[in-house]
Design an enzyme around this catalytic site. Sequence first.
Site, PDB file in Angstrom:
ATOM      1  CG  HIS A  98     -10.317  -3.094   8.136  1.00  0.00           C
ATOM      2  ND1 HIS A  98      -9.570  -3.688   9.130  1.00  0.00           N
ATOM      3  CD2 HIS A  98     -11.401  -3.891   7.937  1.00  0.00           C
ATOM      4  CE1 HIS A  98     -10.193  -4.787   9.521  1.00  0.00           C
ATOM      5  NE2 HIS A  98     -11.298  -4.937   8.815  1.00  0.00           N
ATOM      6  CB  ALA A 131     -12.665   6.969  15.309  1.00  0.00           C
ATOM      7  NE  ARG A 158      -1.528  -1.613  23.663  1.00  0.00           N
ATOM      8  CZ  ARG A 158      -1.473  -2.176  22.461  1.00  0.00           C
ATOM      9  NH1 ARG A 158      -1.211  -1.465  21.392  1.00  0.00           N
ATOM     10  NH2 ARG A 158      -1.702  -3.461  22.319  1.00  0.00           N
ATOM     11  CB  ILE A 196      -4.281  -1.279  18.775  1.00  0.00           C
ATOM     12  CG1 ILE A 196      -4.853  -2.381  17.878  1.00  0.00           C
ATOM     13  CG2 ILE A 196      -5.392  -0.380  19.324  1.00  0.00           C
ATOM     14  CD1 ILE A 196      -5.779  -3.332  18.579  1.00  0.00           C
ATOM     15  CG  ASN A 218      -2.184  -0.809   0.944  1.00  0.00           C
ATOM     16  OD1 ASN A 218      -3.071  -0.373   0.218  1.00  0.00           O
ATOM     17  ND2 ASN A 218      -2.235  -2.006   1.499  1.00  0.00           N
TER      18      ASN A 218
HETATM   19  C1  GRF Z   1      -3.417  -4.573   3.975  1.00  0.00           C
HETATM   20  O1  GRF Z   1      -4.215  -5.658   3.605  1.00  0.00           O
HETATM   21  C2  GRF Z   1      -4.186  -3.593   4.807  1.00  0.00           C
HETATM   22  O2  GRF Z   1      -5.549  -3.538   4.505  1.00  0.00           O
HETATM   23  C3  GRF Z   1      -4.008  -4.137   6.194  1.00  0.00           C
HETATM   24  O3  GRF Z   1      -2.680  -4.612   6.224  1.00  0.00           O
HETATM   25  C4  GRF Z   1      -2.284  -4.988   4.908  1.00  0.00           C
HETATM   26  C5  GRF Z   1      -0.994  -4.288   4.604  1.00  0.00           C
HETATM   27  O4  GRF Z   1      -0.394  -4.754   3.439  1.00  0.00           O
HETATM   28  N1  GRF Z   1      -4.291  -3.119   7.188  1.00  0.00           N
HETATM   29  P1  GRF Z   1       0.875  -4.037   2.805  1.00  0.00           P
HETATM   30  O5  GRF Z   1       1.966  -4.004   3.873  1.00  0.00           O
HETATM   31  O6  GRF Z   1       0.472  -2.660   2.378  1.00  0.00           O
HETATM   32  O7  GRF Z   1       1.264  -4.904   1.658  1.00  0.00           O
END
Ligand code: GRF
Length: 247
Positions: A155, A187, A66, A93, A13
């Site tokens: 997510h 949030a 944390r 988290i 991502n």
């Molecule tokens: C993704 O599926 C995202 O939705 C979730 O963690 C994964 C991260 O994948 N929160 P990457 O590290 O971006 O490949």
Amino acid sequence: KRVAVLISGSGTNLQALIDHTTEQNSNSSAEIVLVISNKPNVQGLTRAEKAGIATKVISHKDYKSRDDFDEALHASLTSAGIDIVCLAGFMRILTGGFVSKWHGGFVSKWHGKMLNNHPSLLLPHSRDLTHVFVLVGGFVSGFVSKWHGKMLNIHPSLLPSFKGHNAHEQVIKANVRISGCTVHFVAEEVDGGAIIVQESVPVYHGDTEETLAERVKKVEHTAFPKALELVASEKALLNSDAFISWR
Ligand code: GRF
């Protein structure tokens, strides 16, 4: 806008965000200037380095609590002059205190001391987001910090269904035929913030967590850049009552 991306792993991502924001003629409103990982030596860090982006490892293992970890994160983000934070596969988290700090700190200050009734039978573990933020908005109008509405998460399910770390497993067990991804404002309730962009994919008979994850990731890679652009260009603005104003 100066953007930091927080990661814990492969960073596909992150790569999509880098590609979209640096694409020629992209006219992107966002520039990724910092990548922070809570784990050393992950592929996402290599991706950032290749793109010439500053990186930092802030390992949760180096902090007693944390709160201390979140404090260190917060300090790095503010000292880098960050406007927007993207959580892209960041597997920690963040404490309410951290999120609240970005929202003005009210809920965390009154944690465990603020009661309200709600006109429905709430699920035992769910906290109604609107309700929380109506309180925030009501009590702290003019007090909401400049970070409010500046943190995004991705997510791998169509929220509000299948929250939590094992979304694909839940989707397959539930036998639903459609899944997807959601980019939302962060949030206090995990995976509970206002939704900015969603994309759907089919779930096939015989899918495994791996085959589904792969299909979902493809749409994540278009959804996240789209959502970041909407927020960075101020076309999607989070109000103090947790609803988004669209321009
Ligand atoms: C993704 O599926 C995202 O939705 C979730 O963690 C994964 C991260 O994948 N929160 P990457 O590290 O971006 O490949």
